[in-house]
Design a protein around this motif. Structure first.
Motif, PDB file in Angstrom:
ATOM      1  N   ALA A 192     -38.364 -43.335 -60.316  1.00 54.56           N
ATOM      2  CA  ALA A 192     -39.287 -44.473 -60.346  1.00 54.56           C
ATOM      3  C   ALA A 192     -40.638 -44.032 -60.867  1.00 54.56           C
ATOM      4  CB  ALA A 192     -39.444 -45.087 -58.952  1.00 54.56           C
ATOM      5  N   VAL A 193     -41.258 -44.879 -61.677  1.00 53.88           N
ATOM      6  CA  VAL A 193     -42.647 -44.654 -62.055  1.00 53.88           C
ATOM      7  C   VAL A 193     -43.511 -45.590 -61.218  1.00 53.88           C
ATOM      8  CG1 VAL A 193     -42.246 -43.831 -64.407  1.00 53.88           C
ATOM      9  CG2 VAL A 193     -42.440 -46.281 -63.992  1.00 53.88           C
ATOM     10  N   GLU A 194     -44.590 -45.053 -60.675  1.00 53.79           N
ATOM     11  CA  GLU A 194     -45.575 -45.870 -59.971  1.00 53.79           C
ATOM     12  C   GLU A 194     -46.785 -45.959 -60.874  1.00 53.79           C
ATOM     13  OE1 GLU A 194     -46.224 -45.381 -55.661  1.00 53.79           O
ATOM     14  OE2 GLU A 194     -48.343 -45.113 -56.174  1.00 53.79           O
ATOM     15  N   LEU A 195     -46.984 -47.137 -61.466  1.00 52.02           N
ATOM     16  CA  LEU A 195     -48.038 -47.318 -62.459  1.00 52.02           C
ATOM     17  C   LEU A 195     -49.356 -47.641 -61.787  1.00 52.02           C
ATOM     18  CD1 LEU A 195     -46.110 -49.502 -65.090  1.00 52.02           C
ATOM     19  CD2 LEU A 195     -46.273 -47.003 -64.945  1.00 52.02           C
ATOM     20  N   PRO A 214     -66.682 -46.268 -67.437  1.00 49.01           N
ATOM     21  CA  PRO A 214     -65.641 -47.301 -67.314  1.00 49.01           C
ATOM     22  C   PRO A 214     -64.691 -46.997 -66.172  1.00 49.01           C
ATOM     23  CG  PRO A 214     -65.123 -45.802 -69.117  1.00 49.01           C
ATOM     24  CD  PRO A 214     -66.509 -45.440 -68.655  1.00 49.01           C
ATOM     25  N   ASN A 215     -64.157 -48.051 -65.575  1.00 41.10           N
ATOM     26  CA  ASN A 215     -63.162 -47.848 -64.525  1.00 41.10           C
ATOM     27  C   ASN A 215     -61.817 -47.593 -65.195  1.00 41.10           C
ATOM     28  OD1 ASN A 215     -61.364 -47.983 -62.340  1.00 41.10           O
ATOM     29  ND2 ASN A 215     -62.761 -49.314 -61.214  1.00 41.10           N
ATOM     30  N   TYR A 216     -61.657 -46.379 -65.671  1.00 38.99           N
ATOM     31  CA  TYR A 216     -60.441 -45.985 -66.388  1.00 38.99           C
ATOM     32  C   TYR A 216     -59.204 -46.161 -65.525  1.00 38.99           C
ATOM     33  CZ  TYR A 216     -56.948 -42.526 -67.932  1.00 38.99           C
ATOM     34  OH  TYR A 216     -55.782 -41.887 -68.286  1.00 38.99           O
ATOM     35  N   TRP A 217     -59.317 -45.885 -64.230  1.00 45.46           N
ATOM     36  CA  TRP A 217     -58.153 -46.002 -63.348  1.00 45.46           C
ATOM     37  C   TRP A 217     -57.658 -47.440 -63.237  1.00 45.46           C
ATOM     38  CZ3 TRP A 217     -59.852 -42.570 -58.594  1.00 45.46           C
ATOM     39  CH2 TRP A 217     -59.683 -41.218 -58.923  1.00 45.46           C
ATOM     40  N   GLY A 218     -58.574 -48.415 -63.319  1.00 42.22           N
ATOM     41  CA  GLY A 218     -58.161 -49.817 -63.241  1.00 42.22           C
ATOM     42  C   GLY A 218     -58.287 -50.440 -61.869  1.00 42.22           C
ATOM     43  N   TYR A 219     -58.919 -49.744 -60.920  1.00 44.31           N
ATOM     44  CA  TYR A 219     -59.076 -50.314 -59.581  1.00 44.31           C
ATOM     45  C   TYR A 219     -60.305 -51.229 -59.542  1.00 44.31           C
ATOM     46  CZ  TYR A 219     -55.565 -46.933 -58.139  1.00 44.31           C
ATOM     47  OH  TYR A 219     -54.398 -46.217 -58.022  1.00 44.31           O
ATOM     48  N   VAL A 262     -51.090 -52.199 -56.743  1.00 41.08           N
ATOM     49  CA  VAL A 262     -51.812 -53.469 -56.749  1.00 41.08           C
ATOM     50  C   VAL A 262     -53.036 -53.381 -55.847  1.00 41.08           C
ATOM     51  CG1 VAL A 262     -49.884 -54.933 -57.411  1.00 41.08           C
ATOM     52  CG2 VAL A 262     -50.194 -54.358 -55.002  1.00 41.08           C
ATOM     53  N   VAL A 263     -54.086 -54.109 -56.243  1.00 40.36           N
ATOM     54  CA  VAL A 263     -55.397 -53.965 -55.598  1.00 40.36           C
ATOM     55  C   VAL A 263     -55.840 -55.310 -55.031  1.00 40.36           C
ATOM     56  CG1 VAL A 263     -57.735 -53.053 -55.883  1.00 40.36           C
ATOM     57  CG2 VAL A 263     -55.886 -52.213 -57.333  1.00 40.36           C
ATOM     58  N   PHE A 264     -55.195 -55.741 -53.931  1.00 34.66           N
ATOM     59  CA  PHE A 264     -55.562 -57.000 -53.301  1.00 34.66           C
ATOM     60  C   PHE A 264     -56.619 -56.764 -52.222  1.00 34.66           C
ATOM     61  CE2 PHE A 264     -51.057 -57.936 -54.555  1.00 34.66           C
ATOM     62  CZ  PHE A 264     -51.353 -58.887 -55.523  1.00 34.66           C
ATOM     63  N   ASN A 265     -57.643 -55.994 -52.561  1.00 37.48           N
ATOM     64  CA  ASN A 265     -58.685 -55.735 -51.569  1.00 37.48           C
ATOM     65  C   ASN A 265     -60.086 -56.084 -52.055  1.00 37.48           C
ATOM     66  OD1 ASN A 265     -59.737 -53.142 -52.864  1.00 37.48           O
ATOM     67  ND2 ASN A 265     -57.616 -52.547 -52.460  1.00 37.48           N
ATOM     68  N   HIS A 266     -60.286 -56.168 -53.374  1.00 38.80           N
ATOM     69  CA  HIS A 266     -61.594 -56.572 -53.890  1.00 38.80           C
ATOM     70  C   HIS A 266     -61.403 -57.054 -55.324  1.00 38.80           C
ATOM     71  CE1 HIS A 266     -61.456 -52.703 -56.013  1.00 38.80           C
ATOM     72  NE2 HIS A 266     -62.444 -53.148 -56.771  1.00 38.80           N
ATOM     73  N   THR A 267     -62.475 -57.546 -55.941  1.00 33.18           N
ATOM     74  CA  THR A 267     -62.438 -57.917 -57.355  1.00 33.18           C
ATOM     75  C   THR A 267     -63.650 -57.320 -58.062  1.00 33.18           C
ATOM     76  OG1 THR A 267     -63.821 -59.914 -57.348  1.00 33.18           O
ATOM     77  CG2 THR A 267     -61.525 -60.162 -56.619  1.00 33.18           C
ATOM     78  N   ARG A 334     -47.196 -50.672 -54.548  1.00 35.31           N
ATOM     79  CA  ARG A 334     -48.013 -49.811 -53.691  1.00 35.31           C
ATOM     80  C   ARG A 334     -49.338 -50.529 -53.513  1.00 35.31           C
ATOM     81  NH1 ARG A 334     -53.291 -47.228 -54.390  1.00 35.31           N
ATOM     82  NH2 ARG A 334     -53.338 -45.393 -53.060  1.00 35.31           N
ATOM     83  N   PHE A 335     -49.692 -50.841 -52.266  1.00 35.35           N
ATOM     84  CA  PHE A 335     -50.870 -51.642 -51.975  1.00 35.35           C
ATOM     85  C   PHE A 335     -52.067 -50.733 -51.733  1.00 35.35           C
ATOM     86  CE2 PHE A 335     -47.300 -54.326 -51.241  1.00 35.35           C
ATOM     87  CZ  PHE A 335     -47.717 -55.628 -51.489  1.00 35.35           C
ATOM     88  N   ASP A 336     -53.020 -50.784 -52.641  1.00 32.49           N
ATOM     89  CA  ASP A 336     -54.238 -49.979 -52.547  1.00 32.49           C
ATOM     90  C   ASP A 336     -55.076 -50.444 -51.361  1.00 32.49           C
ATOM     91  OD1 ASP A 336     -56.215 -48.083 -53.829  1.00 32.49           O
ATOM     92  OD2 ASP A 336     -57.383 -49.940 -53.894  1.00 32.49           O
ATOM     93  N   LEU A 337     -55.597 -49.477 -50.576  1.00 32.54           N
ATOM     94  CA  LEU A 337     -56.417 -49.789 -49.403  1.00 32.54           C
ATOM     95  C   LEU A 337     -55.799 -50.921 -48.588  1.00 32.54           C
ATOM     96  CD1 LEU A 337     -60.054 -49.558 -50.848  1.00 32.54           C
ATOM     97  CD2 LEU A 337     -58.689 -47.767 -49.777  1.00 32.54           C
ATOM     98  N   ALA A 338     -54.524 -50.740 -48.256  1.00 34.08           N
ATOM     99  CA  ALA A 338     -53.764 -51.827 -47.635  1.00 34.08           C
ATOM    100  C   ALA A 338     -54.271 -52.216 -46.261  1.00 34.08           C
ATOM    101  CB  ALA A 338     -52.285 -51.434 -47.550  1.00 34.08           C
TER     102      ALA A 338
END
Length: 696
Positions: A192-195, A214-219, A262-267, A334-338
């Motif tokens: 599996a790849v975790e992107l 820049p936010n290269y990581w994408g978070y 996925v980053v469902f903790n902030h925008t 994978r939920f970032d800062l879940a």
């Protein structure tokens, strides 16, 4: 009698209730806003147009249903570009931040096009939304549904994986570039790849300028439903939708699952001083957790916090997850800062949070893997206690204990044994199996494996924050010289330590996660927080594949061994008791002299004897007994093979102190252990022996 007719190209799709929905007659636009007094739809002809070609007002009497504004525009087809615009109260003290002049991204936008623009009036125009048609020939592709216990995860950055010129691909830094490197992934053997985040995030700042860091990581999410346009090879609006699907289909054809971070903790809208791009201008007090009705709570460390347990936001998150699973065939998340999902609308941590339970129980997500980063930036640390048996977790305790043991820290022998055996101390009490533990020693956040053994301290000066960013607690060592060295003695021990940690990771109970490039010793030059380094610091240097081919061979051999050996990927915890009628325990621990291990003696050497699983867990009888000898001291030690292994023939599988190719025998046909059962294990090294037949 009606007969079922096969239709391989007809795939189950998930229709979103909001956003832009095209049909044969036009496009329906729907958006939530409880407090808006007016709503407008702005339509554009071209990506670079600064002003809309048409503005359509929603009628409050006919186009509003409850808190949903919805209208149909005849004749509009996929590819149409648009924004929303909302009027309403500007009352920051009450949580309202409506701006009638702001161009707003649809929260349900399925693709974005272009970048920030500044109009003649000086106002910022964010990227435009794109009406998307999800028609795609999946050619019968389905989720792979690989058992979690059989999973080997490879964390990677879509752009960084192939952006370097050394990748020698046609579509470097893109979804299509990943496709070109699938043969490499297959040769490595990962499942599996975790992107790292692929949902939309800013490429430029709100003033249209290139971001200094820049936010290269994408978070830094901008549109949760949309694949990042910056990873598309084509610049055509919506091209990212098709190219992303092509990548997923190709990975599935190679037997590789796709997990999204996925980053469902902030925008990216930030705090009170941040721009109004989407959520703020539609219903600020619903989408964000606010303090005293106006100030943004910052549990994410990024300026604001998504109000994940508000019913409207909860619904959006569910639609988003289902969208990625059924419209893009994603295999897991994978939920970032879940831990933020465990906070109520006031920001308090609550037991049994509904959002966490609902994700686990959602029938439309039943085929997916769900993984939590079980902490947040405000001090919540829930490793071992996040959710039910459906939730796996990044096991930060595994990382720290494995690093500490191999560095030679005192008091780490017992913790390492616990991690090796599946971290029952964290998960068993809640009825969660060993594969709930996602074991890792490195991740995108921190040192690479090469840097972990090459630097005592972080070196983040290139980030422009005076080396104040990044974690100071790295549990690393340089073994005599900070950074690169030509001293052979130091290079040798560094190489051994890399092998020690990768081998430990891949023979531990639980699910291993490897960071892209660790298998060939990718370096970030001591930078342990390369979030803003969209350059050679972060990109995969493909020259290392040849330079460190011996390590690549070592890692791929271990992965293949793991796939073949149910002994090290059990679904039940090791108990130390005999099972399935055998006379020996499923796991036994010994000192170097072969006697039972005394955990309180502060030793840094041990032998683990792991017996093959029962026929219930291993019906084909493929499992073999294993003996693992760990020596984290600075001395060569003589180990004695435990007496329960007497009479069997033991073949050497791994010896991290031996030069390649004798560091691993992929066919498990290495030298046989000596008849006197005395085995020398070099300093800072690991040996693994495999029994050629299970003992009874």
């Amino acid at each position: 009698m009606l007969m079922r007719q096969p239709c391989p190209d007809l795939q189950f799709a998930y229709a979103l209730p909001f956003g832009a929905t095209p049909s044969a007659t036009g496009t329906q636009f729907s958006v939530f806003s409880r407090s808006a007094t007016e709503m407008r739809l702005l339509l554009y002809n071209k990506v670079n147009d600064r002003e809309p070609a048409q503005v359509i007002d929603f009628d409050r009497d006919t186009d509003r249903w409850g808190d949903i504004w919805s209208l149909n525009v005849p004749g509009l087809e996929p590819g149409q570009l648009y924004h929303f615009q909302a009027s309403g109260p500007w009352e920051p003290e009450n949580g309202h931040r409506f701006d009638a002049s702001a161009r707003l991204i649809d929260p349900y936008a399925q693709a974005l096009a272009g970048t920030y623009q500044t109009g003649k009036d000086g106002l910022v125009r964010p990227p435009k939304c794109v009406v998307v048609d999800h028609s795609f020939d999946w050619e019968g592709d389905r989720h792979l549904r690989r058992d979690m216990s059989e999973t080997v995860i490879y964390e990677m950055h879509v752009r960084g994986f192939t952006k370097s010129r050394t990748a020698k691909v046609k579509a470097g830094g893109s979804y299509l570039g990943v496709i070109e490197k699938i043969p490499y992934l297959k040769s490595l053997g990962i499942t599996a790849v975790e992107l790292m985040p692929v949902h939309e995030f800013p490429i430029r700042d709100p003033h249209g300028k290139k971001i200094t860091r820049p936010n290269y990581w994408g978070y830094d999410p901008m549109a949760f439903f949309a694949p990042h346009r910056g990873y598309a090879h084509s610049s055509a609006p919506g091209a990212q939708v098709v190219e992303f699907k092509q990548m997923v289909k190709a990975l599935h054809a190679a037997g590789i699952e796709v997990i999204l971070d996925v980053v469902f903790n902030h925008t990216c809208e930030g705090n009170e001083n941040g721009p109004t791009l989407s959520f703020k201008g539609l219903e600020n007090q619903v989408y964000y957790i606010l303090s005293e009705g106006q100030h943004y709570c910052n549990y994410s460390g990024c300026g604001n916090t998504i109000n994940g347990n508000h019913p409207v936001v909860r619904e959006m998150i569910f639609h988003c997850l289902r969208h990625w699973v059924h419209n893009y065939h994603i295999d897991g998340f994978r939920f970032d800062l879940a831990s933020i999902l465990s906070r109520d609308r006031s920001g308090n941590l609550v037991p049994n949070p509904p959002m966490v339970e609902l994700i686990a129980e959602d029938p439309m997500l039943a085929d997916t893997k769900i993984i939590a980063e079980a902490w947040d930036a405000a001090g919540a640390y829930q490793v071992g206690s996040f959710g039910n048996h459906r939730w796996a977790e990044w096991n930060g305790r595994y990382r720290d204990d494995a690093r500490g043991f191999w560095r030679g820290d005192g008091g780490t022998l017992g913790p390492l044994a616990t991690r090796l055996a599946g971290s029952s101390d964290l998960y068993e009490h809640a009825g969660r199996p060993p594969f709930c533990s996602i074991n890792f020693i490195t991740s995108h956040d921190g040192f690479t494996m090469n840097d972990l053994v090459s630097y005592k301290d972080k070196h983040n000066d290139a980030n422009g924050e005076n080396n104040n960013d990044g974690d100071n607690h790295n549990i690393s060592d340089n073994y005599g010289v900070e950074g690169p060295t030509r001293k052979k003695c130091i290079s040798t021990i560094r190489g051994q330590q890399v092998r020690n940690m990768l081998a430990t990771l891949l023979v531990s109970q639980g699910v291993p996660m490897i960071v892209s490039g660790d298998e060939v010793r990718r370096t970030q030059k001591g930078n342990n927080n390369a979030y803003c380094q969209d350059n050679d610091i972060s990109w995969f240097d493909w020259r290392l594949v040849d330079k460190n081919a011996d390590l690549m061979r070592f890692v791929s051999g271990l992965i293949q061994f793991r796939k073949n050996q149910p002994t090290i990927r059990r679904k039940e915890y090791l108990t130390g008791r005999p099972v399935d009628g055998r006379k020996i325990p499923d796991v036994s621990w010994y000192g170097a002299d072969g006697s039972p291990l005394h955990w309180d003696q502060g030793a840094l050497a041990m032998t683990a004897y792991i017996a093959a699983p029962s026929r219930l867990d291993d019906p084909e009888g493929l499992g073999r007994d294993l003996v693992m000898m760990f020596n984290s001291t600075g001395d060569n030690l003589e180990f004695e093979l435990p007496s329960i292994g007497r009479g069997a023939i033991w073949n050497l599988f791994v010896d991290t102190s031996a030069p390649s190719p004798n560091d691993i025998y992929p066919e498990v046909d290495g030298p046989v252990a000596p008849s006197n059962r005395i085995i020398e294990v070099g300093r800072h090294s690991l040996k693994i022996f495999v029994c050629n037949a299970s003992l009874s």
